[in-house]
Design an enzyme around this catalytic site. Structure first.
Site, short mmCIF file in Angstrom:
data_model
loop_
_atom_site.label_atom_id
_atom_site.label_comp_id
_atom_site.label_asym_id
_atom_site.label_seq_id
_atom_site.Cartn_x
_atom_site.Cartn_y
_atom_site.Cartn_z
N LYS A 1 0.84 -1.21 0.00
CA LYS A 1 0.00 0.00 0.00
C LYS A 1 0.87 1.26 0.00
O LYS A 1 0.55 2.25 -0.65
CB LYS A 1 -0.94 0.02 1.22
CG LYS A 1 -1.97 -1.10 1.19
CD LYS A 1 -3.25 -0.68 0.52
CE LYS A 1 -4.09 -1.82 -0.03
NZ LYS A 1 -4.63 -2.72 0.99
N LYS B 1 -5.04 -11.49 -7.86
CA LYS B 1 -6.34 -11.94 -7.37
C LYS B 1 -7.43 -10.96 -7.79
O LYS B 1 -7.13 -9.80 -8.07
CB LYS B 1 -6.30 -12.07 -5.85
CG LYS B 1 -5.90 -10.77 -5.14
CD LYS B 1 -6.31 -10.74 -3.69
CE LYS B 1 -6.32 -9.32 -3.15
NZ LYS B 1 -7.13 -9.05 -2.02
N LYS C 1 -11.33 -5.41 -5.30
CA LYS C 1 -12.31 -4.34 -5.45
C LYS C 1 -11.76 -3.19 -6.28
O LYS C 1 -12.47 -2.59 -7.06
CB LYS C 1 -12.70 -3.80 -4.08
CG LYS C 1 -13.55 -4.76 -3.30
CD LYS C 1 -14.36 -4.01 -2.28
CE LYS C 1 -14.55 -4.84 -1.04
NZ LYS C 1 -13.39 -4.74 -0.12
P1 ADP Z 1 -10.50 -6.36 -1.35
O1 ADP Z 1 -9.14 -7.00 -1.32
O2 ADP Z 1 -11.27 -6.72 -2.58
O3 ADP Z 1 -10.51 -4.88 -1.07
P2 ADP Z 1 -11.18 -6.74 1.42
O4 ADP Z 1 -9.79 -6.34 1.76
O5 ADP Z 1 -12.31 -5.89 1.87
O6 ADP Z 1 -11.30 -7.00 -0.15
O7 ADP Z 1 -11.40 -8.20 1.94
C1 ADP Z 1 -12.66 -8.75 2.31
C2 ADP Z 1 -12.59 -10.25 2.40
O8 ADP Z 1 -12.53 -10.80 1.07
C3 ADP Z 1 -11.35 -10.77 3.12
O9 ADP Z 1 -11.74 -11.88 3.91
C4 ADP Z 1 -10.44 -11.23 2.01
O10 ADP Z 1 -9.62 -12.29 2.41
C5 ADP Z 1 -11.44 -11.70 0.96
N1 ADP Z 1 -10.90 -11.60 -0.41
C6 ADP Z 1 -10.66 -10.46 -1.12
N2 ADP Z 1 -10.20 -10.75 -2.35
C7 ADP Z 1 -10.14 -12.12 -2.42
C8 ADP Z 1 -9.77 -13.06 -3.45
N3 ADP Z 1 -9.42 -12.66 -4.67
N4 ADP Z 1 -9.85 -14.39 -3.16
C9 ADP Z 1 -10.25 -14.82 -1.94
N5 ADP Z 1 -10.63 -13.99 -0.95
C10 ADP Z 1 -10.58 -12.67 -1.17
#
Ligand code: ADP
Length: 326
Positions: A107, A189, A192
């Site tokens: 980040k 992966k 969002k």
């Molecule tokens: P993002 O990374 O999309 O911003 P968050 O940080 O809000 O998502 O994470 C919310 C939940 O979604 C967490 O439990 C995270 O481990 C899961 N998560 C986010 N992206 C993935 C992914 N590509 N595969 C599996 N789990 C994910």
């Protein structure tokens, strides 16, 4: 206990890494699931869209099967006790270990002009969120493994110094491996905020889903029977395994193994599987999002349950810290 940041649209990674397990857990466990609005401020300081993002994340969770009567579904900022616990835990967290966290380094690279202290102490706030309910099971995706390890360290440090208050929290996926849902472009992966064209969102309309899957990276195809799949192809198979029928998946596995696979057909089927999978969630979420009164009720009910649990823990914490002077 688990949380999702309201930083954008939920996607299949959030669904399979997190929400699906929330839904499975809700009948068996006492569950606390939150929209992590405070965490989102570390990377998204502009709060203009926060309210609509929070409403959408709540609606998408409920549309995915989460029942606000069975769990505490709440907003992080509605539980003020968390801020106090975060402060105490900050005294137990070392700057060096926080600086070494992979997500912090990532980040900091992505936003060099805003390497704020909140970003550095993200794992501390996350620990406070979890242990304020004395939670032990944390349904998260594979990307959160390191944070959970830090969380265990902080909880254990507190216990050693002040007395055994917190159980050890661990990442949880019903005895199965933690999931990482890959993006469609063969690297990284689903997420969002990054890779938006290679991420399938729960709100994506059908044509957009088809378009994104069509663009997924493939290769020239197998030339010898039973060769291992390269990552980009293995990712597509994994996605079909998650959203589609296992019989059809088997047919494509065989086609891969005997070198007759046609990527056009494979991707068309994957797109239809995703369209079918997402349609009911998208439609239900859209309806819930319109209903402001219902969402307000959900948040109030969730905050009440979460605050009741948090204040019980904080009474123990203040006692353990000897902060009760009367
Ligand atoms: P993002 O990374 O999309 O911003 P968050 O940080 O809000 O998502 O994470 C919310 C939940 O979604 C967490 O439990 C995270 O481990 C899961 N998560 C986010 N992206 C993935 C992914 N590509 N595969 C599996 N789990 C994910």
């Amino acid at each position: 206990m688990s949380g999702i940041r309201p930083t954008g649209f939920l996607h299949l990674g959030n669904y399979f890494g997190a929400v699906k397990n929330y839904v499975r857990m809700q009948d068996e466990y006492e569950c606390y699931f939150m929209v992590a609005d405070l965490h989102s401020l570390t990377t998204h300081p502009d709060t203009k869209e926060l309210k609509s993002n929070i409403h959408r994340v709540l609606a998408e969770n409920i549309a995915s099967g989460l029942d606000p009567d069975k769990v505490a579904l709440y907003c992080q900022s509605h539980v003020h006790d968390t801020a106090e616990l975060y402060l105490y835990l900050n005294m137990l967290a070392y700057v060096g270990e926080l600086e070494r966290t992979t997500t912090f380094k990532e980040k900091a690279r992505q936003q060099p002009d805003n390497v704020n202290a909140g970003l550095l102490t993200y794992p501390v706030l996350q620990t406070a969120d979890i242990i304020i309910h004395r939670a032990s099971l944390v349904p998260v995706g594979k990307d959160q493994e390191q944070h959970l390890e830090m969380c265990r360290n902080f909880a254990n440090r507190f216990n050693h110094r002040f007395g055994e208050i917190f159980p050890e929290p661990a990442a949880f996926n019903f005895g199965e491996d933690l999931v990482k849902v890959p993006s469609l472009d063969g690297s990284g992966k689903m997420s969002k905020s990054e890779n938006q064209n290679a991420t399938i969102y729960l709100s994506d309309p059908e044509d957009l889903i088809r378009k994104k899957v069509k663009k997924a990276i493939t290769d020239v195809g197998p030339t010898e029977p039973n060769t291992p799949k390269p990552d980009s192809i293995a990712n597509l198979f994994l996605l079909m395994k998650l959203v589609g029928s296992q019989e059809r998946l088997q047919v494509f596995e065989e086609a891969w193994n005997n070198c007759t696979i046609l990527y056009g057909d494979f991707k068309a089927q994957l797109a239809e599987d995703m369209v079918e999978f997402i349609r009911p969630i998208r439609e239900k979420a859209a309806a819930i999002q319109e209903d402001n009164n219902y969402l307000k009720e959900v948040m109030e009910k969730g905050a009440e349950k979460a605050n009741a649990s948090a204040s019980k823990t904080m009474a123990l914490v203040r006692e353990a810290l000897r902060l009760n002077y009367y």
